[in-house]
Design a protein around this motif. Structure first.
Motif, mmCIF file in Angstrom:
data_model
loop_
_atom_site.group_PDB
_atom_site.id
_atom_site.type_symbol
_atom_site.label_atom_id
_atom_site.label_comp_id
_atom_site.label_asym_id
_atom_site.label_seq_id
_atom_site.Cartn_x
_atom_site.Cartn_y
_atom_site.Cartn_z
ATOM 1 N N MET A 8 2.804 58.556 -23.394
ATOM 2 C CA MET A 8 4.358 58.205 -22.879
ATOM 3 C C MET A 8 4.748 57.524 -23.949
ATOM 4 N N GLY A 9 4.043 56.707 -24.637
ATOM 5 C CA GLY A 9 5.346 55.753 -26.392
ATOM 6 C C GLY A 9 5.099 57.430 -26.998
ATOM 7 N N ALA A 10 4.691 58.848 -26.670
ATOM 8 C CA ALA A 10 5.371 59.705 -27.818
ATOM 9 C C ALA A 10 7.007 60.055 -27.855
ATOM 10 N N TRP A 11 6.684 59.852 -25.978
ATOM 11 C CA TRP A 11 7.457 60.503 -24.817
ATOM 12 C C TRP A 11 8.738 60.240 -25.082
ATOM 13 N N TRP A 12 8.815 58.501 -25.445
ATOM 14 C CA TRP A 12 9.639 57.230 -25.671
ATOM 15 C C TRP A 12 10.000 57.668 -26.829
ATOM 16 N N MET A 13 9.169 58.045 -28.346
ATOM 17 C CA MET A 13 9.517 58.290 -29.610
ATOM 18 C C MET A 13 10.664 58.871 -29.662
ATOM 19 N N GLU A 14 9.903 60.312 -29.499
ATOM 20 C CA GLU A 14 11.095 61.056 -29.461
ATOM 21 C C GLU A 14 11.974 61.234 -28.541
ATOM 22 N N ARG A 15 12.941 60.951 -27.627
ATOM 23 C CA ARG A 15 13.501 60.544 -27.151
ATOM 24 C C ARG A 15 14.403 59.482 -28.004
ATOM 25 N N LEU A 16 14.058 58.474 -27.875
ATOM 26 C CA LEU A 16 15.132 57.485 -28.903
ATOM 27 C C LEU A 16 15.163 57.386 -30.178
ATOM 28 N N GLN A 17 14.300 58.216 -30.844
ATOM 29 C CA GLN A 17 15.145 59.067 -32.101
ATOM 30 C C GLN A 17 16.722 59.876 -32.102
ATOM 31 N N THR A 18 17.497 59.883 -31.051
ATOM 32 C CA THR A 18 18.533 60.034 -30.621
ATOM 33 C C THR A 18 19.034 59.272 -29.556
ATOM 34 N N SER A 19 19.045 57.861 -29.434
ATOM 35 C CA SER A 19 19.413 57.376 -28.339
ATOM 36 C C SER A 19 20.401 56.524 -29.656
ATOM 37 N N PRO A 20 21.186 55.529 -28.341
ATOM 38 C CA PRO A 20 22.420 54.638 -30.176
ATOM 39 C C PRO A 20 20.892 53.449 -30.335
ATOM 40 N N TYR A 21 19.792 53.060 -30.137
ATOM 41 C CA TYR A 21 19.266 52.016 -30.813
ATOM 42 C C TYR A 21 18.663 52.624 -32.156
ATOM 43 N N PRO B 299 -6.192 46.227 -26.826
ATOM 44 C CA PRO B 299 -5.072 47.564 -26.343
ATOM 45 C C PRO B 299 -3.918 48.028 -26.891
ATOM 46 N N SER B 300 -2.541 46.478 -26.745
ATOM 47 C CA SER B 300 -1.686 46.817 -26.588
ATOM 48 C C SER B 300 -1.372 46.658 -28.397
ATOM 49 N N MET B 301 -1.698 45.772 -29.412
ATOM 50 C CA MET B 301 -1.328 45.844 -30.408
ATOM 51 C C MET B 301 -1.494 47.368 -31.135
ATOM 52 N N LYS B 302 -2.935 48.415 -30.375
ATOM 53 C CA LYS B 302 -3.372 49.555 -30.841
ATOM 54 C C LYS B 302 -1.340 50.566 -30.698
ATOM 55 N N ASP B 303 -1.636 50.051 -29.091
ATOM 56 C CA ASP B 303 -0.492 51.552 -28.612
ATOM 57 C C ASP B 303 0.559 50.602 -29.721
ATOM 58 N N LYS B 304 1.105 49.821 -30.171
ATOM 59 C CA LYS B 304 2.398 49.023 -30.799
ATOM 60 C C LYS B 304 1.816 49.421 -31.855
ATOM 61 N N PHE B 305 1.293 49.681 -33.179
ATOM 62 C CA PHE B 305 0.810 50.428 -33.805
ATOM 63 C C PHE B 305 0.741 51.875 -33.875
ATOM 64 N N GLN B 306 0.458 52.586 -32.447
ATOM 65 C CA GLN B 306 0.883 53.512 -32.540
ATOM 66 C C GLN B 306 2.094 53.987 -32.588
ATOM 67 N N LEU B 307 2.700 53.251 -31.764
ATOM 68 C CA LEU B 307 4.476 53.809 -32.025
ATOM 69 C C LEU B 307 4.924 53.491 -33.201
ATOM 70 N N GLY B 308 4.474 53.397 -35.230
ATOM 71 C CA GLY B 308 4.848 53.385 -35.277
ATOM 72 C C GLY B 308 4.993 52.177 -35.762
ATOM 73 N N MET B 309 5.187 51.314 -34.810
ATOM 74 C CA MET B 309 5.526 49.616 -35.439
ATOM 75 C C MET B 309 4.495 48.462 -36.387
ATOM 76 N N SER B 310 5.174 47.582 -36.702
ATOM 77 C CA SER B 310 4.783 47.153 -37.235
ATOM 78 C C SER B 310 5.043 45.403 -37.242
ATOM 79 N N ILE B 311 3.918 44.806 -37.371
ATOM 80 C CA ILE B 311 4.273 43.004 -36.851
ATOM 81 C C ILE B 311 5.163 42.254 -38.103
ATOM 82 N N GLY B 312 6.368 41.386 -37.840
ATOM 83 C CA GLY B 312 7.311 41.281 -38.803
ATOM 84 C C GLY B 312 7.363 39.852 -37.812
ATOM 85 N N ALA B 313 6.079 39.655 -37.483
ATOM 86 C CA ALA B 313 6.820 38.063 -36.792
ATOM 87 C C ALA B 313 5.241 37.578 -36.365
#
Length: 220
Positions: free
Chosen positions: A115-128, A141-155
């Motif tokens: 689901m995360g991969a599906w959304w990340m591909e969709r968001l590439q062509t979104s206004p965001y 599990p949630s931290m691993k999920d966010k890292f898999q989405l290509g996200m990083s900890i900023g704070a």
């Protein structure tokens, strides 16, 4: 979208699926070891996300077995964009990663990751441009999920009623270069906050001798 060879298909959800989402959310909550592992969405919050067309679900035949949502909320008083240094003029370009639900009977199929991969591909062509999210320390599990989405900890700071939270972020228009890393025990809040204040970013997890460590980019 259908996932190869496994019979699941993923679609955007709408208001006619609201009750199915609530039933799925209740099934997930009922099987959690700790109640605070899931911040359930209210009826009104689900309606808002459905109106924004930011709720998608995974089906097998006519049964909703998983769902994942994002949320657009540019006027949030505790906006996560502020926490990770995104200028207020760009808050309109920020979307939140909200909730991910997988029916306990269908876990083990990698549905959250798909689901995360599906959304990340969709968001590439979104206004965001930016994706933000909060995760409680030691919610592995949630931290691993966010890292898999290509996200990083900023704070890492106290949010929403005094709860310590990692603030994750991803700039969909940039790729972060990662070289050397420094591992810090997840329990060491002060050291992590010092690194983040100097511009480091958390980019991964390690488990050593039964303890979890967060990998940070090294800053001068």
């Amino acid at each position: 979208m259908s996932f190869p060879k496994d019979g699941f298909r993923m679609t955007l959800l709408n208001l006619q699926h609201l009750e199915a989402i609530e039933r799925l959310q209740d099934r997930v909550a009922a099987h959690l070891e700790r109640v605070d592992q899931l911040q359930k969405l209210t009826h009104d919050e689900i309606r808002i996300i459905l109106h924004q067309e930011l709720f998608a679900g995974v089906w097998i035949d006519d049964q909703l077995v998983a769902a994942r949502a994002f949320l657009y909320t540019p006027e949030d008083e505790e906006h996560l964009a502020k926490d990770v240094g995104i200028h207020v003029d760009e808050w309109k370009d920020v979307i939140y990663s909200e909730i991910s639900l997988v029916d306990p009977s269908y876990q083990g199929h990698g549905l959250q990751k798909k689901m995360g991969a599906w959304w990340m591909e969709r968001l590439q062509t979104s206004p965001y441009r930016y994706v933000c999210a909060t995760v409680a320390p030691f919610n592995i599990p949630s931290m691993k999920d966010k890292f898999q989405l290509g996200m990083s900890i900023g704070a890492l700071k106290v949010k929403y009623g005094g709860k310590l939270r990692y603030i994750f972020v991803r700039d969909l228009q940039q790729t972060r270069e990662v070289t050397e890393l420094q591992a810090v025990p997840m329990a060491d809040t002060e050291m992590q906050q010092q690194l983040l204040a100097r511009g480091a970013r958390g980019v991964g997890l390690l488990e050593q001798d039964g303890a979890w460590l967060v990998q940070y980019t090294i800053v001068d």
